[in-house]
Design a protein around this motif. Structure first.
Motif, short mmCIF file in Angstrom:
data_model
loop_
_atom_site.label_atom_id
_atom_site.label_comp_id
_atom_site.label_asym_id
_atom_site.label_seq_id
_atom_site.Cartn_x
_atom_site.Cartn_y
_atom_site.Cartn_z
N SER A 13 3.98 41.29 18.02
CA SER A 13 3.32 41.27 19.32
C SER A 13 4.25 40.77 20.40
O SER A 13 4.23 41.26 21.55
CB SER A 13 2.06 40.41 19.26
N ASP A 20 -0.81 45.11 20.51
CA ASP A 20 -1.88 44.13 20.29
C ASP A 20 -2.37 44.28 18.85
O ASP A 20 -3.11 45.21 18.54
CB ASP A 20 -3.02 44.37 21.27
N ALA A 22 -4.25 44.47 15.47
CA ALA A 22 -5.65 44.49 15.05
C ALA A 22 -5.77 44.11 13.58
O ALA A 22 -6.77 43.51 13.18
CB ALA A 22 -6.25 45.87 15.28
N SER A 23 -4.76 44.44 12.76
CA SER A 23 -4.75 44.08 11.35
C SER A 23 -3.32 44.01 10.87
O SER A 23 -2.41 44.60 11.47
CB SER A 23 -5.53 45.10 10.51
N GLN A 46 -1.17 47.11 12.32
CA GLN A 46 -1.85 48.17 13.06
C GLN A 46 -2.41 47.56 14.34
O GLN A 46 -3.08 46.52 14.31
CB GLN A 46 -2.98 48.77 12.22
N ASP A 47 -2.10 48.21 15.47
CA ASP A 47 -2.55 47.65 16.74
C ASP A 47 -3.88 48.26 17.15
O ASP A 47 -4.47 49.09 16.44
CB ASP A 47 -1.48 47.83 17.83
N THR A 48 -4.34 47.85 18.31
CA THR A 48 -5.65 48.30 18.78
C THR A 48 -5.65 49.77 19.19
O THR A 48 -6.71 50.37 19.37
CB THR A 48 -6.08 47.44 19.98
N GLN A 49 -4.49 50.36 19.35
CA GLN A 49 -4.37 51.78 19.68
C GLN A 49 -4.17 52.63 18.42
O GLN A 49 -3.80 53.80 18.53
CB GLN A 49 -3.22 52.01 20.65
N HIS A 50 -4.41 52.03 17.28
CA HIS A 50 -4.31 52.69 15.98
C HIS A 50 -2.88 53.15 15.66
O HIS A 50 -2.68 54.10 14.90
CB HIS A 50 -5.27 53.88 15.89
N ARG A 52 0.73 52.23 13.89
CA ARG A 52 1.20 51.37 12.80
C ARG A 52 2.66 51.02 13.02
O ARG A 52 3.48 51.85 13.46
CB ARG A 52 1.02 52.08 11.45
#
Length: 457
Positions: A13, A20, A22-23, A46-50, A52
């Motif tokens: 990040s 951002d 997410a997982s 994996q970010d918030t925009q999917h 990887r």
């Protein structure tokens, strides 16, 4: 020290703007699962925009220096290869020194070389991809600060590695003798140095399929794991393929590779590839010995003993002369020459077949009795009247004689049988000796007495 996946997600990040998390997860089954054993901590974010991402953090200063040079090379190769390579989008500094690298996750699935199908498709695609790497500009590796070796230097380097491994006392003498013999044979090491990946296994190759049920639709998407990249022996990139791939698939791959290469591959490439595969355990053995890992040392020593047994069995099977001499001797077929019967009847038959009849049997009494014919022919040389009558008939019926005489007998001869008995007949006949000499009267006998004269127009 070990870092948790959450710590690695925080580094990602901080390194890439707009990322951002997410997982986050650490997946040992991913293309980079071997990195942790090679001195790297790896996590997948994996970010918030999917999107990887891959986060790689070196565990030591040596690993940090290696990673820096590797990513410097990949930045140069990214636009020059027909497949993708890991290209960092950001770096995060570490307190203990060095920095973490974050790059987009490359889609695709790993390849099991043992299941690689032959024929047009994935095998040929992989061969062309390796050729594209080997055709790359050497200057890119020099600019990235990666090592480059010529053929003799690289061979000497491998010999030094063998000597250091032998000093551990865990390498079987049979393998040492085998490897030393191959390394000292300079004829096997005449190759043109090429840019190499250095650790090309199925775990480092990512492929995608246009049709999941059709292997022919497979395409190479990316190569990962470039830490051993250098300019060296092209055989190093075939060590896994030559030991794991089936014969037909390897043949397909090598044919595609040869057609795509800018330079023709050398004849001993696969021999050196097998040697490289056999010797790869040595570096791990030296590391385990220097680190004092006795359990790992014993495992590697056991693997070398099994390799020694397998190689010995293969050599015996290839050179088993005892098996050839164990059974009864096989005699080769004997060619028996034909038996020739020297009986008089056979000789007379041979004369008839060779020369045929020169006159009508009703007009020539000698044709009915072969023995009389011989006597008449012998008397003809002394001026016998019967022979003269036969000569007259021969002159009148010369056209008929041409059809019955064999090709090698001169039709200009007055007496095709000539003087002599049947015992003088052989397979090769001097036609000139069969001609009966004639008396020549006058100074100019005329052209009909010239050798080779033919009265026919």
């Amino acid at each position: 020290m070990d870092r948790s996946p959450l710590f690695l997600a925080a580094l990602a990040s901080a390194a890439v703007p707009g990322l951002d998390p997410a997982s986050v997860e650490a997946l040992p089954g991913t293309p980079d699962h071997a990195d942790q054993a090679n001195g790297y901590d790896v996590a997948f974010v994996q970010d918030t925009q999917h999107r990887r991402w891959v986060v790689r953090v070196p565990r030591s200063q040596a690993a940090a220096a290696q990673m820096e040079s590797t990513f410097g090379l990949l930045a140069l190769l990214a636009r020059r290869l027909p497949f993708s390579v890991p290209t960092p989008k950001g770096f995060a500094a570490l307190k203990e020194g060095g920095r973490a690298a974050i790059y987009p996750y490359l889609p695709g699935q790993n390849v099991d070389f043992a299941q690689l199908p032959a024929g047009p498709g994935l095998a040929a695609e992989l061969g062309r991809s390796i050729a594209a790497l080997h055709n790359a500009d050497h200057g890119l590796f020099d600019e990235a600060g990666l090592p480059a070796y010529d053929a003799d230097t690289y061979r000497t380097r491998r010999l030094s590695e063998l000597d250091r491994a032998a000093a551990t006392g865990h390498v079987p003498t049979g393998l040492l003798a085998r490897w030393e013999k191959l390394l000292e044979d300079v004829t096997l090491w005449r190759f043109a140095p090429t840019p190499t990946h250095g650790d090309l296994t199925g775990d480092q190759v990512l492929v995608v399929f246009d049709d999941d049920s059709d292997a022919a639709s497979g395409r190479v998407k990316a190569f990962t794991g470039w830490e051993d990249a250098k300019v060296a022996d092209p055989a190093d990139d075939f060590f896994a393929l030559v030991t794991q791939t089936s014969g037909p698939a390897l043949e397909t791959l090598m044919e595609a590779y040869a057609h795509a290469r800018a330079e023709r591959p050398d004849a001993h490439l696969l021999t050196r590839a097998r040697l490289s595969a056999e010797m790869r355990t040595l570096s791990q053995l030296r590391s385990a010995v220097s680190g004092g890992d006795r359990l790992q040392v014993e495992r590697l020593a056991s693997a070398l003993r099994r390799l020694d047994e397998r190689v010995h069995a293969e050599e015996e099977a290839a050179n088993d002369y005892r098996r050839a001499g164990a059974g009864p001797a096989q005699s080769s077929p004997v060619l028996v020459p034909p038996v020739i019967d020297d009986a008089e009847d056979d000789e007379e038959d041979d004369v008839e077949v060779m020369f045929g009849r020169t006159a009508d049997p009703e007009d020539d009494d000698s044709a009915a009795d072969p023995d009389e014919g011989d006597d008449d022919a012998a008397d003809a040389g002394e001026g016998d009247d019967d022979a003269a009558d036969a000569d007259d008939r021969d002159d009148d019926e010369g056209d008929d004689d041409e059809e019955t005489l064999p090709a090698e007998v001169d039709t200009g001869s007055e007496d095709p049988v000539g003087s002599g008995s049947a015992d003088d007949v052989t397979a090769e006949i001097d036609v000139s000796s069969l001609r009966r000499p004639q008396a020549i009267e006058g100074d100019d006998p005329g052209p009909e007495y010239e050798p080779g004269y033919d009265p026919r127009p």
